[in-house]
Design an enzyme around this catalytic site. Sequence first.
Site, PDB file in Angstrom:
ATOM      1  N   SER A  74      36.042  37.045  38.200  1.00  0.00           N
ATOM      2  CA  SER A  74      35.428  35.759  37.575  1.00  0.00           C
ATOM      3  C   SER A  74      35.480  34.525  38.692  1.00  0.00           C
ATOM      4  CB  SER A  74      35.503  35.768  36.549  1.00  0.00           C
ATOM      5  OG  SER A  74      34.599  34.641  35.476  1.00  0.00           O
TER       6      SER A  74
ATOM      7  N   ASP B 109      25.262  41.422  35.821  1.00  0.00           N
ATOM      8  CA  ASP B 109      26.294  40.491  35.570  1.00  0.00           C
ATOM      9  C   ASP B 109      25.725  39.301  34.716  1.00  0.00           C
ATOM     10  OD1 ASP B 109      28.441  38.858  34.975  1.00  0.00           O
ATOM     11  OD2 ASP B 109      29.439  39.494  36.845  1.00  0.00           O
TER      12      ASP B 109
ATOM     13  N   HIS C 146      30.529  42.181  33.576  1.00  0.00           N
ATOM     14  CA  HIS C 146      31.416  41.073  34.176  1.00  0.00           C
ATOM     15  C   HIS C 146      32.737  41.676  34.282  1.00  0.00           C
ATOM     16  CE1 HIS C 146      32.682  37.189  35.538  1.00  0.00           C
ATOM     17  NE2 HIS C 146      33.184  37.112  34.560  1.00  0.00           N
TER      18      HIS C 146
END
Length: 490
Positions: A202, A424, A454
């Site tokens: 991320s 995602d 994710h």
Amino acid sequence: MRTSRAAFAASLTALLALSLAPPVTAAPQSPQWTDCDADPATPLECATLRAPLDYRAPGGKTVELAISRLKAADPAKRHGVLLVNPGGPGGSGLDMPLGLAQTFPKDVLDRFDLIGFDPRFVGRSSPLSCGFTGTVFDALWPRLPGPGGFPAEAKAAKEVARQCQRAEGDRLPFASTRNAARDLDVVRAGLGEQRISFYGGSYGTYLGAVYGQLFPARVDRMVLDGAIDPAKVWHGMNRGWGPAAETAFADWVDWAAERDATYHFGATPAAVRAHYAELGRALDQRPAQYGQLKLDGNTLREVSRLVLYSDRSDPVLAGLVADLADGQLSDPAVRGFLDAVLATFPADNFVSVFLAVQCTDAAWDRDPARYAAETALDAKRYPFFGAAAAGIGPCAYWPHRPLEQTTKIRPARHGSLVVGATGDSATPYAGAVSMRRMLGANARLLTLADARMHGLYARYGNACVDNTVTKYLVSGSLPEADQRCANVPG
């Protein structure tokens, strides 16, 4: 942003001078390792290093950097260190090696010391505090507009910016990703390593990419899992949550309609949407309570968006909706999810750092009219979360302009493996494509098709993804070309 041409030119000159200056690194330190929790069953060692608060003044004030180490399982096979970061900005990574030791394959654990760390101002690294109270959902930005609509959100955003200035004004200008990346090189030097490998998820993908731009000769192997789009730091990235969340919600609505015999939300997508909307209105009238967490209609959507990060969690969202409709939260999976979120993201520190980094990395538009127009547009386009994603936030009123330009990611000399799932909803797949393109010929893109997830490696259970990443970490050899994996079990 309105400013005079002369002021703009002066600001640009100062920014260019700073951004073109060579990175400054503090003198190497020797970490003093101790047992993190005095429990022999958890062999994680901890230490503290110090880094300059302001790298332009390396002899001035400092910040602590809390780091951890889980040594390579097989010293004979040890290759080096693998720094790991869970994302955020604002996420703590100090305990991350212990979690990864349960999921990473033996071939990786044998070869690398896993190095966790709390980035500057996070957790145990000279934590930042704007003084937020309640749960993370009370303090979270971006957030859905309340009863007062856009004007009330703008007023609240301005007050949050002032609140952070009052509490942490002397440190806010130094919360940038570039400074966090320089801190990583302090850690590298302290570990006595010529080069480091890096696994980031991320926001951690951006931190890793920025490190590679500042210290290209110091990178060994780099995995960027769930990559953000560096060209959209940060308002554009946040605004992208509107369409991404809308797609994820539509996917769940279809899934729930197909299971009407189980959940009884409705046999058509339209019926499921109506059931969900009615539940939100009922919660606005009489919120549910779970510990400190008050679940009204907006909080329901905030929680739902997080659940939708994974298609494997669709039953959790169904359980949440069913429980709230029944007036009690009894589903163990739902309670476990809420407990994990509330325990993992302490409202004050997490949101303080999240805002400080986003507001410091990039210059934000200061014109509320722009945000009002985008909010109105995206609220219609993406009713599930568009108004929040496009809305105004504290960065529009942040007290400090960035000290440096936003980092441009250019073709890198080191290798990178960028990993992304096509569905995602937290870091949309287009970001992974953009990151790979920017990193150039020495990067590869590993795509998992037809999956809403994710962060993939050693988490989702796709053998194609896991084997490709493992091979790269173990051998250092990237795939010959970009690779696409099918979403099949195992």
